[in-house]
Motif scaffolding. Structure first.
Motif, PDB file in Angstrom:
ATOM      1  N   LYS A 759       0.838  -1.195   0.000  1.00  0.00           N
ATOM      2  CA  LYS A 759       0.000   0.000   0.000  1.00  0.00           C
ATOM      3  C   LYS A 759       0.876   1.249   0.000  1.00  0.00           C
ATOM      4  O   LYS A 759       1.833   1.358   0.768  1.00  0.00           O
ATOM      5  CB  LYS A 759      -0.921  -0.008   1.216  1.00  0.00           C
ATOM      6  N   ILE A 760       0.519   2.170  -0.898  1.00  0.00           N
ATOM      7  CA  ILE A 760       1.253   3.427  -1.026  1.00  0.00           C
ATOM      8  C   ILE A 760       0.276   4.577  -0.804  1.00  0.00           C
ATOM      9  O   ILE A 760      -0.699   4.721  -1.545  1.00  0.00           O
ATOM     10  CB  ILE A 760       1.890   3.556  -2.425  1.00  0.00           C
ATOM     11  N   ASN A 761       0.525   5.381   0.215  1.00  0.00           N
ATOM     12  CA  ASN A 761      -0.311   6.543   0.501  1.00  0.00           C
ATOM     13  C   ASN A 761       0.337   7.806  -0.045  1.00  0.00           C
ATOM     14  O   ASN A 761       1.528   8.066   0.191  1.00  0.00           O
ATOM     15  CB  ASN A 761      -0.531   6.684   2.013  1.00  0.00           C
ATOM     16  N   ARG A 762      -0.446   8.563  -0.778  1.00  0.00           N
ATOM     17  CA  ARG A 762      -0.031   9.847  -1.294  1.00  0.00           C
ATOM     18  C   ARG A 762      -1.094  10.877  -0.911  1.00  0.00           C
ATOM     19  O   ARG A 762      -2.064  10.546  -0.241  1.00  0.00           O
ATOM     20  CB  ARG A 762       0.142   9.789  -2.829  1.00  0.00           C
ATOM     21  N   ASN A 763      -0.916  12.086  -1.322  1.00  0.00           N
ATOM     22  CA  ASN A 763      -1.848  13.143  -0.978  1.00  0.00           C
ATOM     23  C   ASN A 763      -3.231  12.846  -1.564  1.00  0.00           C
ATOM     24  O   ASN A 763      -3.429  12.924  -2.768  1.00  0.00           O
ATOM     25  CB  ASN A 763      -1.327  14.493  -1.494  1.00  0.00           C
ATOM     26  N   ARG A 764      -4.167  12.463  -0.692  1.00  0.00           N
ATOM     27  CA  ARG A 764      -5.535  12.121  -1.062  1.00  0.00           C
ATOM     28  C   ARG A 764      -5.618  10.934  -2.019  1.00  0.00           C
ATOM     29  O   ARG A 764      -6.597  10.763  -2.738  1.00  0.00           O
ATOM     30  CB  ARG A 764      -6.253  13.330  -1.677  1.00  0.00           C
ATOM     31  N   LEU A 765      -4.605  10.082  -2.009  1.00  0.00           N
ATOM     32  CA  LEU A 765      -4.572   8.898  -2.864  1.00  0.00           C
ATOM     33  C   LEU A 765      -4.031   7.717  -2.079  1.00  0.00           C
ATOM     34  O   LEU A 765      -3.104   7.870  -1.281  1.00  0.00           O
ATOM     35  CB  LEU A 765      -3.666   9.118  -4.084  1.00  0.00           C
ATOM     36  N   THR A 766      -4.622   6.546  -2.316  1.00  0.00           N
ATOM     37  CA  THR A 766      -4.064   5.308  -1.778  1.00  0.00           C
ATOM     38  C   THR A 766      -3.999   4.286  -2.901  1.00  0.00           C
ATOM     39  O   THR A 766      -5.015   3.975  -3.535  1.00  0.00           O
ATOM     40  CB  THR A 766      -4.912   4.755  -0.628  1.00  0.00           C
ATOM     41  N   HIS A 767      -2.809   3.773  -3.176  1.00  0.00           N
ATOM     42  CA  HIS A 767      -2.607   2.721  -4.167  1.00  0.00           C
ATOM     43  C   HIS A 767      -2.395   1.403  -3.420  1.00  0.00           C
ATOM     44  O   HIS A 767      -1.643   1.346  -2.459  1.00  0.00           O
ATOM     45  CB  HIS A 767      -1.366   3.006  -5.027  1.00  0.00           C
ATOM     46  N   THR A 768      -3.048   0.356  -3.885  1.00  0.00           N
ATOM     47  CA  THR A 768      -2.864  -0.971  -3.317  1.00  0.00           C
ATOM     48  C   THR A 768      -2.542  -1.947  -4.435  1.00  0.00           C
ATOM     49  O   THR A 768      -3.291  -2.061  -5.417  1.00  0.00           O
ATOM     50  CB  THR A 768      -4.115  -1.444  -2.568  1.00  0.00           C
ATOM     51  N   ILE A 769      -1.439  -2.639  -4.297  1.00  0.00           N
ATOM     52  CA  ILE A 769      -1.045  -3.693  -5.228  1.00  0.00           C
ATOM     53  C   ILE A 769      -1.031  -4.989  -4.434  1.00  0.00           C
ATOM     54  O   ILE A 769      -0.321  -5.103  -3.432  1.00  0.00           O
ATOM     55  CB  ILE A 769       0.345  -3.421  -5.825  1.00  0.00           C
ATOM     56  N   ALA A 770      -1.837  -5.955  -4.857  1.00  0.00           N
ATOM     57  CA  ALA A 770      -1.986  -7.182  -4.069  1.00  0.00           C
ATOM     58  C   ALA A 770      -1.946  -8.409  -4.961  1.00  0.00           C
ATOM     59  O   ALA A 770      -2.421  -8.377  -6.110  1.00  0.00           O
ATOM     60  CB  ALA A 770      -3.292  -7.150  -3.282  1.00  0.00           C
ATOM     61  N   VAL A 771      -1.376  -9.485  -4.428  1.00  0.00           N
ATOM     62  CA  VAL A 771      -1.376 -10.780  -5.087  1.00  0.00           C
ATOM     63  C   VAL A 771      -1.808 -11.824  -4.061  1.00  0.00           C
ATOM     64  O   VAL A 771      -1.189 -11.956  -3.003  1.00  0.00           O
ATOM     65  CB  VAL A 771       0.011 -11.143  -5.658  1.00  0.00           C
ATOM     66  N   ASP A 772      -2.889 -12.533  -4.371  1.00  0.00           N
ATOM     67  CA  ASP A 772      -3.384 -13.617  -3.523  1.00  0.00           C
ATOM     68  C   ASP A 772      -3.011 -14.923  -4.215  1.00  0.00           C
ATOM     69  O   ASP A 772      -3.594 -15.282  -5.244  1.00  0.00           O
ATOM     70  CB  ASP A 772      -4.903 -13.493  -3.354  1.00  0.00           C
ATOM     71  N   LEU A 773      -2.023 -15.617  -3.675  1.00  0.00           N
ATOM     72  CA  LEU A 773      -1.510 -16.842  -4.287  1.00  0.00           C
ATOM     73  C   LEU A 773      -2.228 -18.037  -3.663  1.00  0.00           C
ATOM     74  O   LEU A 773      -1.849 -18.536  -2.601  1.00  0.00           O
ATOM     75  CB  LEU A 773       0.000 -16.936  -4.079  1.00  0.00           C
ATOM     76  N   VAL A 774      -3.298 -18.471  -4.324  1.00  0.00           N
ATOM     77  CA  VAL A 774      -4.136 -19.559  -3.827  1.00  0.00           C
ATOM     78  C   VAL A 774      -3.505 -20.899  -4.192  1.00  0.00           C
ATOM     79  O   VAL A 774      -3.124 -21.124  -5.346  1.00  0.00           O
ATOM     80  CB  VAL A 774      -5.562 -19.454  -4.415  1.00  0.00           C
ATOM     81  N   ASN A 775      -3.396 -21.786  -3.195  1.00  0.00           N
ATOM     82  CA  ASN A 775      -2.778 -23.106  -3.377  1.00  0.00           C
ATOM     83  C   ASN A 775      -1.379 -22.948  -3.964  1.00  0.00           C
ATOM     84  O   ASN A 775      -1.055 -23.479  -5.030  1.00  0.00           O
ATOM     85  CB  ASN A 775      -3.647 -23.984  -4.284  1.00  0.00           C
ATOM     86  N   ILE A 776      -0.555 -22.221  -3.251  1.00  0.00           N
ATOM     87  CA  ILE A 776       0.772 -21.855  -3.749  1.00  0.00           C
ATOM     88  C   ILE A 776       1.649 -23.077  -3.998  1.00  0.00           C
ATOM     89  O   ILE A 776       2.540 -23.044  -4.852  1.00  0.00           O
ATOM     90  CB  ILE A 776       1.458 -20.874  -2.768  1.00  0.00           C
ATOM     91  N   LEU A 777       1.392 -24.187  -3.308  1.00  0.00           N
ATOM     92  CA  LEU A 777       2.179 -25.400  -3.511  1.00  0.00           C
ATOM     93  C   LEU A 777       1.642 -26.266  -4.640  1.00  0.00           C
ATOM     94  O   LEU A 777       2.232 -27.297  -4.976  1.00  0.00           O
ATOM     95  CB  LEU A 777       2.233 -26.225  -2.215  1.00  0.00           C
ATOM     96  N   GLY A 778       0.495 -25.865  -5.220  1.00  0.00           N
ATOM     97  CA  GLY A 778      -0.084 -26.638  -6.313  1.00  0.00           C
ATOM     98  C   GLY A 778      -0.562 -28.011  -5.894  1.00  0.00           C
ATOM     99  O   GLY A 778      -0.531 -28.964  -6.683  1.00  0.00           O
ATOM    100  N   THR A 779      -1.016 -28.158  -4.657  1.00  0.00           N
ATOM    101  CA  THR A 779      -1.474 -29.453  -4.152  1.00  0.00           C
ATOM    102  C   THR A 779      -2.653 -29.964  -4.969  1.00  0.00           C
ATOM    103  O   THR A 779      -3.600 -29.225  -5.240  1.00  0.00           O
ATOM    104  CB  THR A 779      -1.891 -29.340  -2.681  1.00  0.00           C
ATOM    105  N   GLN A 780      -2.599 -31.237  -5.373  1.00  0.00           N
ATOM    106  CA  GLN A 780      -3.683 -31.826  -6.144  1.00  0.00           C
ATOM    107  C   GLN A 780      -4.707 -32.446  -5.188  1.00  0.00           C
ATOM    108  O   GLN A 780      -4.454 -33.476  -4.569  1.00  0.00           O
ATOM    109  CB  GLN A 780      -3.150 -32.886  -7.104  1.00  0.00           C
ATOM    110  N   ASN A 781      -5.848 -31.784  -5.067  1.00  0.00           N
ATOM    111  CA  ASN A 781      -6.953 -32.274  -4.245  1.00  0.00           C
ATOM    112  C   ASN A 781      -8.058 -32.798  -5.154  1.00  0.00           C
ATOM    113  O   ASN A 781      -8.468 -32.118  -6.101  1.00  0.00           O
ATOM    114  CB  ASN A 781      -7.506 -31.149  -3.374  1.00  0.00           C
ATOM    115  N   ILE A 782      -8.548 -33.993  -4.871  1.00  0.00           N
ATOM    116  CA  ILE A 782      -9.596 -34.587  -5.705  1.00  0.00           C
ATOM    117  C   ILE A 782     -10.924 -33.887  -5.422  1.00  0.00           C
ATOM    118  O   ILE A 782     -11.307 -33.680  -4.268  1.00  0.00           O
ATOM    119  CB  ILE A 782      -9.719 -36.093  -5.441  1.00  0.00           C
ATOM    120  N   LEU A 783     -11.638 -33.537  -6.502  1.00  0.00           N
ATOM    121  CA  LEU A 783     -12.930 -32.893  -6.386  1.00  0.00           C
ATOM    122  C   LEU A 783     -14.067 -33.894  -6.481  1.00  0.00           C
ATOM    123  O   LEU A 783     -14.961 -33.932  -5.634  1.00  0.00           O
ATOM    124  CB  LEU A 783     -13.086 -31.827  -7.476  1.00  0.00           C
TER     125      LEU A 783
END
Length: 814
Positions: A759-783
C-alpha cells in the motif's frame, strides 16, 4: 507469469506519478444506542496507541477526529451508563475518510458497581445471539489469504465451517448441506447471491455482492435467534453501508477477477444524503492468456452492479433505496476441447450453454420512535433466473467401442439438442421489526418476515439411450417441469433479552413458519433460548437451544414425470412435501487471555428430522444436496428421514496489535443421516475434521506499508461410494451404488495460500497492489469422479480441484 510481472511494473510506474507527501486523514461517524438507535451525545471517542487524541459526540451523536496518522488504529468509545466499545484494526488510508458508525449497548450496572465487560471486535451485532455468532468486517474479507474478497470464502476460516471446493464458495456448516444457509440483506431474505448459481444452492464460483458495499455484518453457525427463520444450518446477516455524505470518493480496481469501480459522495451536504454505486466486469480471459488452469477451457463471463441512496429525514429517521444484481454466462463446448482438456464444471457428453441472472432492489425505512423504541421496515423485490440448453455430442467410435481421436481431439459426427430449461423465481418481501427497551435489563424485539413467491419452472428433455457398439438413440421430448404458481411464506417472531441478575443474561424467543404451497408446511411454534453467564477473569459460559425449520429448494416441489405426454396425466411428485426440522443444542466457553487474545470453545448437537427422502427404499436424502453444478431429480419424497450432527470447535484469535494478527480454528465433528432404507450413513459432507490457520504481519514504513499473510487449510475428504458400472455406462454419467453410498472417502484436502499487498499513501490517494496466491504449492486435491470415456477403455475419471491460482489486483482510492 510474465503478464503478472508486467501488471506489477505498470502499477509501479503509475504510482510514481503521484509523489506528493502523505498526509493524515479523518475518522468520523455517529454513535447510537444499540437497541433504540437513538443518537447518543457526550460519548468519548478516543484514539489509542500512545496518543490522547479524542473528542465528544454532539447532540446528533456525531464525532470527528482530524489529523489521524495513517495505518491501523484502535478506537475506544465510552459513555457513562454504557458498555465500552473497543475497535481494533481500524484502517486509515489517505485515499478515503474512515467512517465508523457504532452502536453502544447500555450497561445494567450502576456507576459505582463492577466494571462492565467491553464490547470488542468480533462480537455479534445482534444482541439476542448468545452462541455461535460472529461479526465480520469488510476488511476481513479483503485481508484473509485465499478469501478473494468474498464474505463466503472468508467465513470458511471460522470454526465449524468448511469450504473445500476451490471452484465454489459453498459454505458447509457443522456437516450440514450448504442449502441450509440463509442469506439476508437489510432484514429480507435474498436469492443465491452468486454468479453461475444453480437452483437449490446457496453458493457459486463468484459472489455478486460487492464487499465494498458492506457494513459490519453477522454470521451464525447454530442456535440463532428467533428472527431468523427458514434455515437449519447458518445465517449470513448482511448490512449495507451508506456512502460518504461529505466528500466525493472514488475507487478503481483492475485484476484477474474483474475490472471494477465505485463512486460515493453527498447528494446534499446540507441534508446529509449520500449515494454509493459500483460496477464490475469479469477479466477471466486473463487466466487463459496467462496459461492458468481454471478447470475448463471455457471463459466465463459475468458482470454485476450495486447502489445505495441514503436520505436522512426529520426526527432521526432515514430512508434508503438500494439494490444489487448480476448476470453470468458460460458455454462449455465439449465438441471443441482437446482430449487433455479439463472440464470440472460440466458433463463430458454434451455442449452446455448456461446463463444465470440475479437481482434485488429494496427500500428501507428506519426511525427511533423514542429513546426506548426503534422501527425498521424493508420492502424489496428480488428475482433469479437460470437458463440452460444442452446439445448431445455424437462421438465416432472404433470397432472396440472406443472414441476415435484425431489431432488430440475426439472425432465428432454430429450434435442434437437434448435439454432446455428455464427456472425463474420472483419474490416480493416485507420485513418489519420493532425494538423496545423497557430498561437496560430488559429488551424486546418483535417482527414479521413475509415473502410472496412467483414460480415459473419449465424443463424439457430427451432421453439418450446408449448401447455398446451402437450409435446413441434420442427419444422424444418430455416435460419434467411446467409450472406457474405462487406461494406465500410468513414468519412472525418475538425475542426477549433480560438480565436476570448481574452477569447472567437470558435471551428467549418464539417464531413460526408457514408456507402456503401445501398444508404440511406449517411449524406453529419454534422456541429459541440462550443463557450467558459472565464469569470472573474475563470468562463467559453460554448455552443455547432452538427448533429450526426450512422449506425445500423450491424447484423440487414442481418436478413431474412427462407432464405433457398425450396418454399420461400430469404428475407432480412432491407438491405436498413438508418442512425439514432441526433441534440445535450448543454450549460455549469464552475467555480473554490478554488484551488482544481470545479463546473460544464450543460443543454442539444437532438433531434433524422430517427430512425428505424417497418413498421407495433408497439412500437418497435432501441433506446431501445443495453443492455443485447439478440439480436433483428424486422420486416421490416423504418427510421420514433423519440426521444428526455433533462436534466440538476451538478458536484462538489474536486481534491486530503490534503489527500482526492470527486466527487458528479447529473442529472435530460427525454428520450422519438415514434415508428411506433406514441405514445410518455418513453425509456427503462428513469430513470428520477441519483446521484453519491464518496469520498476517504488517510492515509499516514512512510512506508505505507491506502486509504479508498466509493461510493453511486441512479438511477431511468428501464422501462417495462404489460406482455402478452398468448404470453409469447406460446413462453416460457417474451413478453410484445406492447400498454403498458414502462408504468411501477421498483423500484429505490440503491447501496453503499466501497473500501480499503493498500500500502506497499519497496526498488524497491510496494505491494498493496485491497478489493472492491460492494453493501456492499446487497441491492436487480430488474434487469428484466424472464420466469420461478414455482410449484405454476406462470411463471413470478423477477430477482434481484447481491448482495454483494467482489472483492479482491493483486498486486506487481517491
Amino acid at each position: 507469469m510474465k503478464y503478472l510481472y508486467g501488471l506489477l511494473l505498470s502499477a509501479g510506474i503509475l504510482t510514481s506519478a503521484f509523489s506528493q507527501s502523505p498526509f493524515n486523514q479523518t475518522i468520523r461517524g455517529r454513535i447510537i444506542d444499540k437497541e433504540s438507535k437513538f443518537p447518543l451525545s457526550d460519548v468519548t471517542v478516543q484514539l489509542l496507541e500512545g496518543t490522547s487524541t479524542g473528542t465528544l459526540t454532539d447532540s446528533l451523536g456525531r464525532y470527528r477526529i482530524a489529523n489521524v496518522p495513517l495505518g491501523r488504529r484502535t478506537i475506544r468509545i465510552t459513555r457513562i451508563g454504557y458498555k465500552e466499545a473497543l475497535l481494533n484494526n481500524i484502517i486509515v488510508d489517505a485515499g478515503r475518510e474512515t467512517i465508523l458508525d457504532v452502536e453502544l449497548e447500555e450497561s445494567i450496572t450502576e456507576l459505582a458497581s463492577i466494571t462492565v465487560k467491553a464490547q470488542r471486535t468480533g462480537d455479534a451485532r445482534n444482541e439476542m445471539a448468545m452462541v455461535s455468532a460472529r461479526q465480520f468486517t469488510v476488511d476481513e474479507a479483503d485481508r484473509y489469504a485465499g478469501s478473494r474478497g468474498e464474505p463466503a470464502r472468508m467465513a470458511s476460516n471460522f470454526a465449524g465451517v468448511q469450504g473445500a471446493d476451490d471452484s465454489r464458495n459453498d459454505i458447509v456448516i457443522r456437516g450440514n448441506s450448504p442449502s441450509g444457509v440463509l442469506w439476508r440483506v437489510e432484514g429480507i431474505t435474498i436469492p443465491n447471491p452468486n454468479h453461475f448459481a444453480i437452483a437449490g444452492t446457496t453458493g457459486g464460483p463468484v459472489s455478486i455482492i460487492n464487499n465494498k458495499m458492506l457494513a459490519n455484518s453477522d454470521f451464525f453457525t447454530g442456535a440463532f435467534p428467533s428472527e431468523y427463520g427458514n434455515a437449519i444450518a447458518g445465517v449470513f446477516d448482511l448490512r449495507l453501508r451508506n456512502g460518504n455524505n461529505e466528500k466525493h470518493q472514488r475507487m478503481f480496481q483492475f485484476g484477474f477477477l474483474g475490472t471494477e469501480g465505485s463512486l460515493e459522495g453527498p447528494i446534499s451536504k446540507k441534508k446529509g444524503s449520500s449515494y454509493f454505486v459500483s460496477y464490475r466486469y469479469a477479466n477471466l480471459w486473463l487466466f487463459k492468456k496467462a496459461g492458468i488452469d481454471i478447470g475448463t477451457q471455457a471463459v466465463p463471463s459475468y458482470q454485476d452492479a450495486s447502489f445505495r441512496l441514503n436520505f436522512p429525514l426529520k426526527n432521526n429517521a432515514k430512508l434508503a433505496l438500494w439494490g444489487f444484481g448480476g448476470t453470468s454466462t458460460i458455454d462449455l463446448l465439449i465438441s471443441e476441447q482437446e482430449v487433455s482438456d479439463r472440464n470440472i464444471f460440466g458433463q463430458n457428453d454434451r455442449d452446455q450453454y448456461y446463463t444465470s441472472r440475479m437481482g434485488v432492489v429494496g427500500l428501507t425505512y428506519e426511525k427511533p420512535l423514542s429513546r426506548q423504541s426503534f422501527l425498521k421496515i424493508t420492502l424489496a423485490e428480488s428475482g433469479n433466473v437460470q437458463d440452460a440448453n444442452h446439445d448431445y455430442v455424437f462421438f465416432q467410435y472404433d470397432a472396440n467401442g472406443l472414441p476415435v481421436v484425431e489431432n488430440n481431439r475426439y472425432k465428432i459426427t454430429g450434435k442434437a439438442p437434448i435439454l432446455d430449461y428455464r427456472f425463474a423465481e420472483i419474490k416480493t418481501s416485507l420485513a418489519a421489526s420493532m425494538n423496545h427497551k423497557f430498561s437496560p435489563r430488559s429488551i424486546l424485539k418483535a417482527g414479521l418476515n413475509t415473502d410472496l413467491f412467483s414460480f415459473h419452472f419449465l424443463d424439457s428433455v430427451r432421453v439418450v439411450t446408449t448401447l455398446p457398439n451402437t450409435p446413441a438413440q434420442l427419444g422424444p421430448w418430455e416435460y419434467r417441469w411446467d409450472s406457474r404458481q405462487t406461494a406465500l411464506l410468513v414468519q412472525p417472531y418475538v425475542q426477549w433479552r433480560v438480565n436476570l441478575v448481574d452477569r447472567l443474561t437470558l435471551s428467549a424467543g418464539l417464531t413460526s413458519l408457514y408456507f402456503s404451497l401445501n398444508n404440511r408446511s406449517f411449524s406453529p411454534l419454534e422456541p429459541r433460548a440462550g443463557l450467558a453467564w459472565d464469569l470472573p477473569n474475563r470468562q463467559k459460559l453460554s448455552v443455547a437451544l432452538g427448533l429450526h425449520s426450512q422449506i425445500q429448494p423450491t424447484y423440487t416441489y414442481f418436478y413431474g414425470n412427462d407432464l405433457h405426454h398425450p396418454t399420461k396425466a400430469t404428475s407432480l411428485f412432491n407438491q405436498n412435501v413438508g418442512l425439514t426440522k432441526s433441534w440445535h443444542y450448543v454450549t460455549s466457553y469464552d475467555r480473554l487471555l490478554g488484551r488482544n487474545l481470545r479463546l473460544k470453545l464450543e460443543a454442539y448437537y444437532q438433531k434433524l428430522f422430517n427430512v425428505p427422502v424417497e418413498e421407495q427404499r433408497s439412500s437418497f436424502s435432501i441433506l446431501n444436496t445443495g453443492s455443485g453444478f447439478t440439480r436433483v431429480f428424486p422420486g416421490k419424497l416423504v418427510n421420514s428421514g433423519t440426521g444428526r450432527n455433533y462436534g466440538a470447535e476451538a478458536t484462538l484469535e489474536k486481534f491486530f496489535s503490534e503489527g500482526y494478527y492470527f486466527l487458528v480454528t479447529g473442529s472435530l465433528f460427525d454428520a450422519k443421516y438415514k434415508g428411506s432404507d433406514g441405514v445410518l450413513r455418513n453425509t456427503d459432507f462428513n469430513g470428520k475434521y477441519a483446521f484453519n490457520a491464518v496469520f498476517a504481519k504488517e510492515f509499516t514504513f514512512r510512506k508505505t506499508s507491506l502486509n504479508v499473510g498466509a493461510k493453511f487449510t486441512a479438511i477431511g475428504g468428501r464422501r462417495y461410494g462404489p460406482v455402478d458400472v452398468a448404470k453409469s455406462q447406460a446413462a453416460q454419467e457417474i451413478i453410484y451404488q445406492s447400498d454403498g453410498r458414502n462408504t468411501l472417502q477421498f483423500p484429505d484436502y490440503r491447501r496453503l495460500d499466501l497473500k501480499v499487498d503493498y500500500k502506497i499513501n499519497r496526498n488524497r490517494l491510496t494505491h494498493t497492489i496485491a497478489v493472492d496466491l491460492v494453493n501456492i504449492l499446487g497441491t492436487q486435491n480430488i474434487l469428484t469422479l466424472s464420466y469420461a470415456p478414455q482410449p484405454d477403455g476406462s470411463f471413470i475419471k478423477q477430477e482434481y480441484q484447481l491448482g495454483f491460482l494467482p489472483v492479482f489486483y491493483y486498486r486506487i482510492d481517491f
